[in-house]
Design a protein around this motif. Structure first.
Motif, PDB file in Angstrom:
ATOM      1  N   UNK A  33       0.836  -1.201   0.000  1.00 44.33           N
ATOM      2  CA  UNK A  33       0.000   0.000   0.000  1.00 44.33           C
ATOM      3  C   UNK A  33       0.869   1.249   0.000  1.00 44.33           C
ATOM      4  N   UNK A  34       1.916   1.253   0.829  1.00 46.78           N
ATOM      5  CA  UNK A  34       2.816   2.403   0.863  1.00 46.78           C
ATOM      6  C   UNK A  34       3.532   2.592  -0.470  1.00 46.78           C
ATOM      7  N   UNK A  35       3.893   1.487  -1.128  1.00 43.40           N
ATOM      8  CA  UNK A  35       4.536   1.586  -2.444  1.00 43.40           C
ATOM      9  C   UNK A  35       3.583   2.162  -3.481  1.00 43.40           C
ATOM     10  N   UNK A  36       2.320   1.753  -3.435  1.00 41.90           N
ATOM     11  CA  UNK A  36       1.341   2.289  -4.382  1.00 41.90           C
ATOM     12  C   UNK A  36       1.149   3.784  -4.158  1.00 41.90           C
ATOM     13  N   UNK A  37       1.049   4.187  -2.888  1.00 40.25           N
ATOM     14  CA  UNK A  37       0.916   5.622  -2.577  1.00 40.25           C
ATOM     15  C   UNK A  37       2.134   6.380  -3.080  1.00 40.25           C
ATOM     16  N   UNK A  38       3.322   5.812  -2.886  1.00 40.95           N
ATOM     17  CA  UNK A  38       4.549   6.454  -3.353  1.00 40.95           C
ATOM     18  C   UNK A  38       4.538   6.621  -4.871  1.00 40.95           C
ATOM     19  N   UNK A  39       4.202   5.548  -5.586  1.00 44.65           N
ATOM     20  CA  UNK A  39       4.226   5.617  -7.052  1.00 44.65           C
ATOM     21  C   UNK A  39       3.212   6.621  -7.589  1.00 44.65           C
ATOM     22  N   UNK A  73       8.437  10.396   1.424  1.00 42.40           N
ATOM     23  CA  UNK A  73       8.245  10.032   2.831  1.00 42.40           C
ATOM     24  C   UNK A  73       7.537   8.682   2.951  1.00 42.40           C
ATOM     25  N   UNK A  74       6.592   8.420   2.042  1.00 46.95           N
ATOM     26  CA  UNK A  74       5.928   7.121   2.043  1.00 46.95           C
ATOM     27  C   UNK A  74       6.908   6.009   1.680  1.00 46.95           C
ATOM     28  N   UNK A  93      10.431   1.439   3.420  1.00 49.11           N
ATOM     29  CA  UNK A  93      11.773   0.892   3.662  1.00 49.11           C
ATOM     30  C   UNK A  93      11.983   0.551   5.130  1.00 49.11           C
ATOM     31  N   UNK A  94      11.439   1.376   6.011  1.00 46.36           N
ATOM     32  CA  UNK A  94      11.600   1.095   7.437  1.00 46.36           C
ATOM     33  C   UNK A  94      10.882  -0.189   7.823  1.00 46.36           C
TER      34      UNK A  94
END
Length: 70
Positions: free
Chosen positions: A25-31, A58-59, A64-65
């Motif tokens: 989900x965070x990767x999709x938001x980032x992209x 930031x996403x 990554x964290x």
């Protein structure tokens, strides 16, 4: 098994990644944020586009964290 009859083994930590869903989900938001930011940068305003891209990053840092926490 692959085509040569060998069995592939995964490491135990790869089998159960309890953060995989949130990482995706965070990767999709980032992209999406990066694409929108580039569009804003080139079509509307460079300053606002840069801010949108930084927020998208930031996403990615959050994703990554989660990867390092596992």
């Amino acid at each position: 098994m692959d085509n040569n009859g060998r069995i592939h083994h995964r490491r135990e930590d790869e089998k159960e990644d309890k953060h995989l869903k949130i990482r995706n989900i965070l990767n999709i938001i980032f992209m999406l944020g990066a694409l929108i930011g580039v569009g804003v940068y080139f079509l509307i305003d460079q300053w606002v586009g840069t801010i949108v891209i930084v927020i998208a990053m930031l996403f990615k840092f959050a994703e990554c964290s989660f990867r390092f926490l596992r």
